[in-house]
Each structure stands twice: as structure tokens, then as C-alpha cells.
Design a protein around this motif. Structure first.
Motif, PDB file in Angstrom:
ATOM      1  N   MET A 129       0.800  -1.130   0.128  1.00  0.00           N
ATOM      2  CA  MET A 129       0.478   0.328   0.671  1.00  0.00           C
ATOM      3  C   MET A 129       0.598   1.106   0.067  1.00  0.00           C
ATOM      4  N   LEU A 130       2.312   1.233   1.193  1.00  0.00           N
ATOM      5  CA  LEU A 130       2.820   2.559   0.629  1.00  0.00           C
ATOM      6  C   LEU A 130       4.495   1.442   0.048  1.00  0.00           C
ATOM      7  N   ARG A 131       5.134   2.649  -0.819  1.00  0.00           N
ATOM      8  CA  ARG A 131       6.332   1.713  -0.442  1.00  0.00           C
ATOM      9  C   ARG A 131       7.388   3.435  -1.193  1.00  0.00           C
ATOM     10  N   VAL A 132       7.613   3.427  -0.104  1.00  0.00           N
ATOM     11  CA  VAL A 132       8.975   4.271  -0.492  1.00  0.00           C
ATOM     12  C   VAL A 132      10.622   3.932  -0.821  1.00  0.00           C
ATOM     13  N   GLU A 133      11.270   4.432  -1.470  1.00  0.00           N
ATOM     14  CA  GLU A 133      12.666   3.991  -2.516  1.00  0.00           C
ATOM     15  C   GLU A 133      13.551   5.424  -2.993  1.00  0.00           C
ATOM     16  N   GLY A 134      14.141   5.007  -2.210  1.00  0.00           N
ATOM     17  CA  GLY A 134      15.892   5.416  -2.677  1.00  0.00           C
ATOM     18  C   GLY A 134      15.454   7.213  -1.956  1.00  0.00           C
ATOM     19  N   LEU A 135      14.543   7.505  -0.894  1.00  0.00           N
ATOM     20  CA  LEU A 135      14.826   9.123  -0.708  1.00  0.00           C
ATOM     21  C   LEU A 135      15.657   9.105  -0.007  1.00  0.00           C
ATOM     22  N   GLN A 136      15.683  10.443  -0.266  1.00  0.00           N
ATOM     23  CA  GLN A 136      16.530  11.615  -0.152  1.00  0.00           C
ATOM     24  C   GLN A 136      16.216  13.033   0.725  1.00  0.00           C
ATOM     25  N   LYS A 137      16.365  13.350   1.863  1.00  0.00           N
ATOM     26  CA  LYS A 137      16.522  15.062   1.618  1.00  0.00           C
ATOM     27  C   LYS A 137      17.435  15.384   2.287  1.00  0.00           C
ATOM     28  N   SER A 138      17.591  16.614   2.168  1.00  0.00           N
ATOM     29  CA  SER A 138      18.686  17.367   2.868  1.00  0.00           C
ATOM     30  C   SER A 138      18.400  18.956   2.735  1.00  0.00           C
ATOM     31  N   TYR A 139      19.169  19.324   3.710  1.00  0.00           N
ATOM     32  CA  TYR A 139      18.035  21.094   3.917  1.00  0.00           C
ATOM     33  C   TYR A 139      19.747  22.446   3.738  1.00  0.00           C
ATOM     34  N   PRO A 140      19.615  23.518   3.122  1.00  0.00           N
ATOM     35  CA  PRO A 140      20.796  23.880   3.276  1.00  0.00           C
ATOM     36  C   PRO A 140      21.164  24.829   4.364  1.00  0.00           C
ATOM     37  N   THR A 141      22.236  25.208   4.718  1.00  0.00           N
ATOM     38  CA  THR A 141      22.611  25.855   6.020  1.00  0.00           C
ATOM     39  C   THR A 141      24.198  26.512   5.507  1.00  0.00           C
ATOM     40  N   PRO A 142      24.566  27.588   6.193  1.00  0.00           N
ATOM     41  CA  PRO A 142      24.953  28.236   4.977  1.00  0.00           C
ATOM     42  C   PRO A 142      27.070  27.552   5.179  1.00  0.00           C
ATOM     43  N   GLN A 143      26.538  26.878   5.512  1.00  0.00           N
ATOM     44  CA  GLN A 143      28.178  25.473   5.115  1.00  0.00           C
ATOM     45  C   GLN A 143      27.602  24.905   4.764  1.00  0.00           C
ATOM     46  N   GLY A 144      26.357  24.441   3.707  1.00  0.00           N
ATOM     47  CA  GLY A 144      26.190  23.721   2.755  1.00  0.00           C
ATOM     48  C   GLY A 144      25.212  23.067   3.589  1.00  0.00           C
ATOM     49  N   ARG A 145      24.842  22.165   2.304  1.00  0.00           N
ATOM     50  CA  ARG A 145      23.694  21.682   2.468  1.00  0.00           C
ATOM     51  C   ARG A 145      23.458  20.230   3.391  1.00  0.00           C
ATOM     52  N   ILE A 146      22.893  20.078   4.061  1.00  0.00           N
ATOM     53  CA  ILE A 146      22.535  18.573   5.477  1.00  0.00           C
ATOM     54  C   ILE A 146      22.525  18.007   4.887  1.00  0.00           C
ATOM     55  N   PRO A 147      22.737  16.755   4.625  1.00  0.00           N
ATOM     56  CA  PRO A 147      21.886  15.441   4.054  1.00  0.00           C
ATOM     57  C   PRO A 147      20.892  15.035   5.260  1.00  0.00           C
ATOM     58  N   VAL A 148      19.656  14.855   5.488  1.00  0.00           N
ATOM     59  CA  VAL A 148      19.286  14.388   6.331  1.00  0.00           C
ATOM     60  C   VAL A 148      18.888  12.489   6.275  1.00  0.00           C
ATOM     61  N   LEU A 149      18.202  12.573   5.264  1.00  0.00           N
ATOM     62  CA  LEU A 149      18.102  10.992   4.282  1.00  0.00           C
ATOM     63  C   LEU A 149      18.870  11.133   2.902  1.00  0.00           C
ATOM     64  N   ARG A 150      19.442   9.562   3.496  1.00  0.00           N
ATOM     65  CA  ARG A 150      20.148   8.796   2.262  1.00  0.00           C
ATOM     66  C   ARG A 150      19.949   8.141   1.387  1.00  0.00           C
ATOM     67  N   GLY A 151      18.479   7.703   1.356  1.00  0.00           N
ATOM     68  CA  GLY A 151      18.732   6.660   0.620  1.00  0.00           C
ATOM     69  C   GLY A 151      17.918   5.737   1.538  1.00  0.00           C
TER      70      GLY A 151
END
Length: 219
Positions: free
Chosen positions: A1-23
Motif C-alpha cells: 500500500m505504501l512503497r518508499v524507494e531511494g528517498l533522499q532529503k537535505s536542508y541548506p545551511t550557511p555551511q552547505g547542504r546537510i543530508p538528513v535522509l540518504r536513501g
């Protein structure tokens, strides 16, 4: 019913993007329950927001009930949120100007799925029948959370998401609220994904996974 594949999410900071979800990859069947655990800041809420169509992923795919959420416009995602997804937050997010009964039916009315008989059954099963005319400020924390759960389930969602749903409640009240939620999830046959710090509560769901360094590990 729910399928999640390769999900990635990052957020921008002054030091660059910080990855939160890596796949992140996982599946969840209709009627099944899954507990998502992990340290504070591990990305549990981020993952729930993405699955709930409340935020955009950087990459990857989320398919809910045959619909690829990651390929929809914001307008189309909003329709899916209204009709197929129920969300319960740690903060109850009830509308203070509406009574208990009006809060319970709010999302269902927005989605055009209001069912008086189902609302009456929810009200009774949640122990809210004598409180329907009261306002949120007149309720205890446990009562408010029961209203929030009922509101999410009134639309008969295909997926129920809960983000630390008992975090503001004492242990006994939290256990009682969780028992009610699981009973109603079983009655509706929806899939249930819950983020929690509590290993005790996580153990009450059918499966559990832990989010570490942006990836899921089965427990």
C-alpha cells in the motif's frame, strides 16, 4: 500500500547542504503497522512529512495506494492528503473555536467524506460521546489526543501517520491512547506509520525500524 524507494532529503545551511535522509527504502501493507525509532534529529519527522505529502524530497519515490506522490503537483498532493492520509502530531493541533464534535469531523468534511454513522462510532469508541459539545481548552491532554486521532481517522484514510503521538502524555494515558489508536487502525484496515522515542510503544506495533545516519535499519 505504501512503497518508499531511494528517498533522499537535505536542508541548506550557511555551511552547505546537510543530508538528513540518504536513501530510505521500505514498504508497508494495508492493515500493517510500523514503528520508526531513532535519536532526536535523526530525521523521523522529516520522513513522516515526506510520506505525508507535506514536503518535497530531493530524490526517490513515494507510492501511496498506487499513486506516485513524488510526481504530483502541489495541488494534486493536497487532494491526496485530504482524502487518503490522516496525521496525528505530538501537538494536538485542534481548532480552539470548534467543539469536539466539529473538530472530529473537520478533515472529513474538507475531503467530502463525512460519514455521520462513522463519526458517531468513532466518538463512542474514543469515549468522547459526553464531551462532543465541549471545546478543546476544556479537555485533558489525553482527551485532546483522542480527538486528534479521531479527526485523522474520520476520513477513513489509507495511511495513518503519527509523530510522537503520546509525547505530551503521561505513561498510563499514553498507553490508553495507543491502545485505542491500534484498535481503530485495525477496524479501518489502514496502514499505520508511527515515529516514537519509546521502545515500549514501538514494541506494540507489528514491525519496527530504526533511522540512523539517514538510513533505516531493521530491529
Amino acid at each position: 500500500m505504501l512503497r518508499v524507494e531511494g528517498l533522499q532529503k537535505s536542508y541548506p545551511t550557511p555551511q552547505g547542504r546537510i543530508p538528513v535522509l540518504r536513501g530510505v527504502d521500505f514498504t508497508l501493507a494495508a492493515g500493517a503497522s510500523l514503528a520508526l525509532t531513532g535519536e532526536s534529529g535523526s530525521g523521523k519527522s522529516t520522513l513522516l512529512h515526506l510520506v505525508g505529502a507535506l514536503d518535497d524530497a530531493d530524490s526517490g519515490e513515494i507510492v501511496l495506494d498506487g499513486v506516485a506522490l513524488t510526481r504530483l503537483s502541489e495541488h494534486a498532493r493536497a487532494a491526496v492528503r485530504r482524502e487518503k492520509i490522516g496525521v496525528v502530531f505530538q501537538q494536538f493541533n485542534l481548532i480552539p473555536s470548534l467543539t469536539v464534535g466539529e473538530n472530529l469531523g473537520f478533515q472529513a468534511r474538507l475531503a467530502g467524506r463525512y460519514d455521520p454513522a462513522w463519526q458517531e462510532e468513532l466518538t463512542a469508541r474514543l469515549g468522547l460521546a459526553t464531551l462532543a459539545a465541549r471545546y478543546p481548552e476544556e479537555l485533558s491532554g489525553g482527551q485532546q489526543q483522542r480527538v486528534a486521532i479521531g479527526r485523522a481517522l474520520a476520513v477513513r484514510p489509507r495511511l495513518l501517520l503519527a509523530d510522537e503521538p503520546t509525547g505530551n502524555l503521561d505513561e498510563a494515558t499514553g498507553d490508553a491512547v495507543m491502545a485505542l489508536a491500534l484498535d481503530l487502525v485495525a477496524a479501518t484496515g489502514c496502514a499505520f506509520l508511527m515515529a516514537t522515542h519509546s521502545e515500549r510503544l514501538a514494541g506494540r506495533l507489528q514491525r519496527r525500524v530504526r533511522l540512523e545516519a539517514g538510513l533505516l535499519a531493521t530491529q
